[in-house]
Design a protein around this motif. Structure first.
Motif: not given
Length: 789
Positions: A757, A774-775, A777-778, A781-782
């Motif tokens: 990511q 979005t990237a 946020k991802k 989350e990771q």
């Protein structure tokens, strides 16, 4: 003055066509003036803008005849001028003497008494103004359209035959007249115009007369043939035999008649033949002597040319050595000036005036460095020693990065800087990225430098002929036609005022023009004085094949000192350079050792465990090339980086062949220095780790890696928040560096999802695309998922 007056009076008396004469000094100011029939004093008259003055001022040889113009000192009459230079005893230009001819007077005086109405002659000057015509016309001084159909040649007639001795006679494009053009030495054009009907009438009459004379001659020849044969046949045959036996290399026979020839004319022919034979033999002897002399002269001249060629080769070598020495001697002190100046600007508490003075020193130091680089580039281009590299280039990304790099300069002058990219332009083109960037950077830098109001616009498109066109348009000072003619010449700027106001060497556009030609392209310019300029770079477009590897991502450079460890040895005979490197490398945590020359470097590596060497190449006692060779011969395999002011390609090749891993040039680029040292140290540590024996047990190693992984995972939220703050502040370079660090470290600890990511976000920023929320946020989350596991 008395001498000038007598000269003018004598000139008017000698040439009755001259109506006035004057003497002007070297600046074009009138010294003395005479008008036929009276003496008139003219003051304040200057003819420096007249062609008859400017041409002789540039080349003070011979005389000059001007085009038709209207007089200024003697009314508004139409005139043309004849001028000659005045030279002093040293043959230097000191002024001109000039005489004026009234066009109406010369037209009347040169009219013939009578002329056929079918013939017309017109004399025009270089501006197509009528100077004289037959028959006389009241249109002299007016413009004549010499390109009209009645004055331009069309088809030709009367090709050569036994009746017509001329090759061809051109008709005008209307086919109504015979046309002839004659060009004078001054460039004036005489046009002769004959009516075709009259010419054909005369031609037909002459043809009939010629036929009649030919018939009469045939009759007379036939009637007299027998008489002539009796007198000439026998002696003529003997003469022919003698001529056939004649050879220049031997004694040719003379024509010896057994009896005198009957005709006196034939006897003269025989005598002349015998005299000719004697002259030819004499000429043959002289020719042999001349050939021998010529061979000797050719041999001597060949030896002279060979000597001149050797001397030219030697001079070219001297020039190359001089440029290399000059570059080295200038770069060494510039390294110290720029390096210490940048350190002072970053780490010192300076007042406003002191900071401004330091900025001035650095700006002028960089200007001097640019001058050295321009001179070296120009010399390499002249010698054809500029190597070209062909590889895929992300052209759109390059243009975006260039505009981003120069945006601060435009903002400082309150100028707009815009970029327009054609959708048809391919993503990658195959060319030399370094030379293309050099051309574009020069064009953009000049556009901003010479523009005070408005802005600069860059457009990149694909032409109908599948060629890439990049135009740089500004609203700056612009150029005149005369200035545009020399804008791509070496050491040329618009004028001396431009150089004083804006600076520069006049080499940038000269180098860019030659580089464009090397890239099989073309650089052109259009400009309007006071309104701006437009430079257009046109290059062939070759897209990369699928088999061709795409370029690897460019490294992220930062001038922030990285955290390193180990011992670094700097070898340089200049103490200022050693202190500068010590000042740059100590903040990294490395221990820096010093050596003044190659011999001391050999001694240092025998007593200290050195992890990396920065080696100057040009030193006393033992230079860097020899020291590097000896270290490699001894089996010393640590990285050796050449830190040198020698920047010629052949020098760099020698350094790498001697055993250097990299070549860094002076003045020192801090970001490049830090990146190179960090990369080479990491590679060396990896080799050392791979060669060390395993001393710890597998359990101990696993436990150690687990602890390091936990520590790294614990600090990931802090790094993520730092990344968000950098993106909000639009600190793109620092954000790229942080993402690169996260990608590499996370991958090393087995956190593949986080590393992948981070790589996605890094690629978006490198293409000047805003980070995808979005990237981001991802990625958060990771990180949270890893911490909770």
């Amino acid at each position: 003055m008395q001498q000038d007056t007598e000269l003018l009076q004598h000139l008017l008396w000698l040439q009755p066509h001259f109506i006035s004469a004057g003497v002007m000094d070297a600046s074009g100011d009138l010294i003395d003036y005479r008008l036929r029939g009276e003496q008139r004093q003219l003051t304040g008259l200057n003819v420096a803008d007249r062609d008859y003055f400017k041409q002789l001022q540039l080349k003070p040889v011979g005389t000059f005849v001007s085009d038709v113009f209207r007089g200024r000192g003697i009314g508004e009459h139409l005139l043309f001028a004849v001028s000659a230079p005045l030279l002093n005893e040293q043959q230097e230009f000191k002024g001109i003497v000039q005489a004026s001819v009234l066009l109406s007077s010369i037209v009347e005086q040169l009219q013939p008494d009578s002329i056929s109405g079918s013939i017309r002659a017109v004399l025009v000057d270089n501006k197509d103004q009528q100077v004289w015509s037959v028959p006389v016309s009241d249109s002299y001084g007016q413009w004549l359209d010499t390109s009209a159909a009645q004055y331009q040649p069309g088809e030709s007639v009367f090709h050569r035959s036994w009746l017509t001795p001329v090759d061809e006679v051109p008709l005008n494009q209307l086919g109504s007249a015979i046309i002839r053009h004659y060009q004078t030495d001054e460039g004036w054009l005489m046009i002769l115009h004959y009516q075709l009907e009259t010419s054909l009438l005369i031609y037909n009459g002459l043809t009939l007369l010629l036929i009649g004379l030919a018939v009469l001659a045939l009759w007379l020849l036939n009637h007299s043939a027998y008489r002539f044969a009796r007198f000439f046949t026998r002696p003529l045959q003997q003469l022919i035999v003698s001529m056939k036996q004649f050879e220049l290399q031997s004694q040719a026979p003379f024509c010896d008649l057994s009896q005198q020839a009957t005709a006196v004319e034939f006897q003269q022919l025989v005598d002349e033949y015998n005299a000719m034979a004697i002259r030819l033999h004499q000429a043959g002897n002289k020719l042999e002597d001349l050939n021998a002399s010529l061979e000797s002269r050719v041999h001597s001249r060949t030896e002279e040319l060979a000597a001149e060629r050797d001397r030219a080769t030697e001079l070219a070598g001297v020039k190359s050595r001089f440029l290399a020495t000059m570059s080295h001697e200038l770069r060494t002190p510039l390294t110290a000036i720029i390096g210490y100046g940048e350190q002072l600007r970053q780490h010192s508490q300076l007042t406003g005036d002191e900071l401004e003075q330091l900025t001035t020193i650095l700006r002028n130091s960089h200007y001097l460095l640019d001058l050295v680089n321009d001179i070296l580039d120009a010399a390499k281009l002249d010698e054809g020693k500029v190597p070209l590299e062909q590889k895929p280039v992300a052209i759109k990304k390059m243009l975006q990065q260039l505009c981003a790099d120069l945006q601060k300069q435009a903002d400082k002058k309150q100028l707009s800087l815009s970029l327009q990219l054609d959708d048809a332009l391919p993503e990658f083109v195959v060319t030399d990225p370094l030379r293309l960037r050099q051309i574009l950077l020069n064009l953009l830098g000049n556009a901003i430098k010479f523009t005070e109001q408005g802005g600069v616009e860059v457009q990149a498109s694909l032409s109908s002929s599948h060629r890439m066109q990049i135009t740089v348009t500004d609203t700056g000072i612009g150029m005149s036609l005369q200035q545009m003619e020399k804008v791509f010449s070496a050491f040329e700027q618009a004028d001396s005022g431009t150089s004083r106001q804006y600076g520069g060497t006049g080499l940038g556009l000269h180098i860019s023009y030659q580089l464009a030609e090397l890239l099989q392209g073309e650089l052109s310019v259009t400009s309007v004085l006071g309104r701006g300029s437009q430079f257009t770079l046109e290059l062939p477009v070759r897209e990369p094949d699928f088999a061709e590897p795409l370029p690897s991502p460019e490294p992220v450079y930062t001038d922030t000192a990285p955290q390193l460890s180990g011992q670094l040895l700097v070898v340089d005979d200049v103490a200022d350079i050693r202190r500068l490197v010590v000042g740059l490398m100590q903040p990294t945590g490395m221990t820096v050792l010093e050596a003044e020359h190659g011999q001391q470097a050999l001694e240092q590596v025998q007593t200290h465990a050195v992890d990396l060497i920065l080696m100057d190449m040009n030193m006393p006692v033992m230079d860097g090339v020899e020291a590097t060779r000896q270290l490699r011969t001894m089996g010393y395999d640590v990285p050796i980086v050449a830190l040198t002011a020698d920047v010629l390609p052949e020098d760099k090749a020698d350094f790498l062949q001697a055993g250097c891993c990299e070549v860094l040039t002076k003045p020192i680029d801090r970001a490049e220095l830090y990146q190179t040292v960090q990369r080479l140290l990491q590679a060396g540590q990896q080799r050392q780790e791979a060669s060390k024996p395993i001393a710890a047990s597998n359990a101990e190693i696993t436990d150690m890696i687990s602890q390091l992984r936990k520590q790294y995972v614990a600090q990931l939220p802090q790094q993520y928040q730092q990344l968000v703050d950098l993106l909000k502040a639009e600190e793109q370079s620092q954000a790229l560096a942080l993402l690169h660090k996260i990608k590499g470290t996370a991958g090393s600890f087995g956190l593949a999802a986080i590393a992948q990511q981070a790589a996605v976000l890094e690629q978006q920023l490198k293409t000047n695309t805003p980070a995808d929320p979005t990237a981001l946020k991802k990625l958060a989350e990771q990180i949270a998922a890893v911490q909770s596991s």
